[in-house]
Design a protein around this motif. Structure first.
Motif, short mmCIF file in Angstrom:
data_model
loop_
_atom_site.label_atom_id
_atom_site.label_comp_id
_atom_site.label_asym_id
_atom_site.label_seq_id
_atom_site.Cartn_x
_atom_site.Cartn_y
_atom_site.Cartn_z
N THR A 1 29.13 -22.61 -28.99
CA THR A 1 28.92 -23.92 -29.30
C THR A 1 29.73 -24.28 -30.74
O THR A 1 30.64 -25.30 -31.14
CB THR A 1 26.94 -24.29 -29.74
OG1 THR A 1 26.33 -24.31 -28.66
CG2 THR A 1 27.14 -24.90 -30.54
N ALA B 1 28.71 -27.68 -21.52
CA ALA B 1 27.62 -27.16 -21.07
C ALA B 1 27.51 -27.59 -19.72
O ALA B 1 27.06 -26.60 -18.77
CB ALA B 1 26.28 -27.86 -21.58
N ARG C 1 25.11 -30.02 -31.07
CA ARG C 1 23.82 -29.35 -30.34
C ARG C 1 22.37 -30.06 -30.31
O ARG C 1 21.02 -30.04 -29.43
CB ARG C 1 24.00 -28.02 -30.19
CG ARG C 1 23.30 -27.04 -29.34
CD ARG C 1 23.31 -25.61 -29.21
NE ARG C 1 22.28 -25.02 -27.82
CZ ARG C 1 22.84 -23.99 -27.35
NH1 ARG C 1 23.63 -23.22 -27.90
NH2 ARG C 1 21.69 -23.57 -27.03
N GLY D 1 29.28 -28.18 -34.85
CA GLY D 1 28.55 -27.94 -33.64
C GLY D 1 27.20 -27.96 -33.30
O GLY D 1 26.73 -27.83 -32.53
N ALA D 2 26.73 -27.54 -34.60
CA ALA D 2 25.11 -26.89 -34.43
C ALA D 2 24.62 -28.76 -34.35
O ALA D 2 23.63 -28.72 -33.85
CB ALA D 2 24.99 -26.27 -35.44
N ARG E 1 18.57 -29.29 -22.82
CA ARG E 1 19.17 -28.50 -23.09
C ARG E 1 20.71 -28.19 -22.56
O ARG E 1 20.90 -28.08 -21.16
CB ARG E 1 18.22 -27.46 -22.40
CG ARG E 1 18.09 -26.29 -22.67
CD ARG E 1 17.12 -24.87 -21.46
NE ARG E 1 17.40 -23.53 -21.69
CZ ARG E 1 16.76 -22.81 -22.19
NH1 ARG E 1 16.34 -23.49 -23.92
NH2 ARG E 1 17.97 -21.89 -21.93
N GLN E 2 20.79 -27.29 -23.37
CA GLN E 2 22.86 -26.88 -22.85
C GLN E 2 22.79 -25.37 -22.57
O GLN E 2 22.28 -24.94 -22.50
CB GLN E 2 23.67 -27.43 -23.98
CG GLN E 2 23.52 -28.89 -24.62
CD GLN E 2 21.97 -28.85 -25.38
OE1 GLN E 2 21.97 -28.69 -26.28
NE2 GLN E 2 22.34 -30.23 -25.01
N VAL F 1 30.87 -30.33 -26.17
CA VAL F 1 29.09 -29.64 -26.11
C VAL F 1 29.10 -29.68 -25.04
O VAL F 1 28.65 -29.18 -23.93
CB VAL F 1 28.29 -29.36 -27.04
CG1 VAL F 1 26.63 -29.06 -26.17
CG2 VAL F 1 28.67 -28.87 -28.58
N TRP G 1 25.30 -19.70 -28.51
CA TRP G 1 25.60 -20.34 -30.42
C TRP G 1 26.67 -20.30 -30.08
O TRP G 1 27.89 -20.95 -31.37
CB TRP G 1 24.29 -20.16 -31.34
CG TRP G 1 23.49 -21.10 -30.61
CD1 TRP G 1 22.43 -20.62 -30.48
CD2 TRP G 1 22.42 -21.91 -31.60
NE1 TRP G 1 20.83 -21.11 -30.40
CE2 TRP G 1 21.71 -21.90 -31.75
CE3 TRP G 1 23.46 -22.60 -32.16
CZ2 TRP G 1 21.30 -23.13 -31.89
CZ3 TRP G 1 22.90 -23.84 -32.79
CH2 TRP G 1 21.76 -24.27 -32.55
#
Length: 92
Positions: A35, A81, A21, A17-18, A27-28, A77, A32
């Motif tokens: 995410t 988002a 992102r 997930g990180a 920018r989402q 994501v 966190w």
């Protein structure tokens, strides 16, 4: 599933997930925690798809499975988002 495999899925999902992102441009508008949840779901779905395709159990690192998980996480994501960003937007 054992407790260790669930914990492993959570850790891998958080990393995926990180990574998703970071790879998604712009920018989402999600936090966190969300995410990480998207990453966990993407990791589980990616593993299931890899098992169906027969690429989940290869010697060494399963690069194809990992690539599927990351792509699914990027898409996830982006979708989350987009949905969260639209909900907060005001219309003229």
């Amino acid at each position: 599933m054992t407790v260790s495999s669930i914990i492993g899925a959570i850790i891998v999902g958080a990393i995926i997930g990180a990574l998703a992102r970071l790879l998604l441009p712009g920018r989402q508008a999600i936090g966190w925690i969300l995410t990480i949840v998207v990453g966990i779901v993407a990791a589980l779905i990616g593993t299931a798809i890899a098992q169906v395709l027969g690429v989940a159990t290869t010697p060494g690192i399963d690069w194809i499975e990992l690539l599927m998980q990351v792509v699914l996480a990027i898409v996830g994501v982006g979708i989350v988002a987009g949905i969260r960003g639209r909900r907060g937007a005001t219309r003229p």
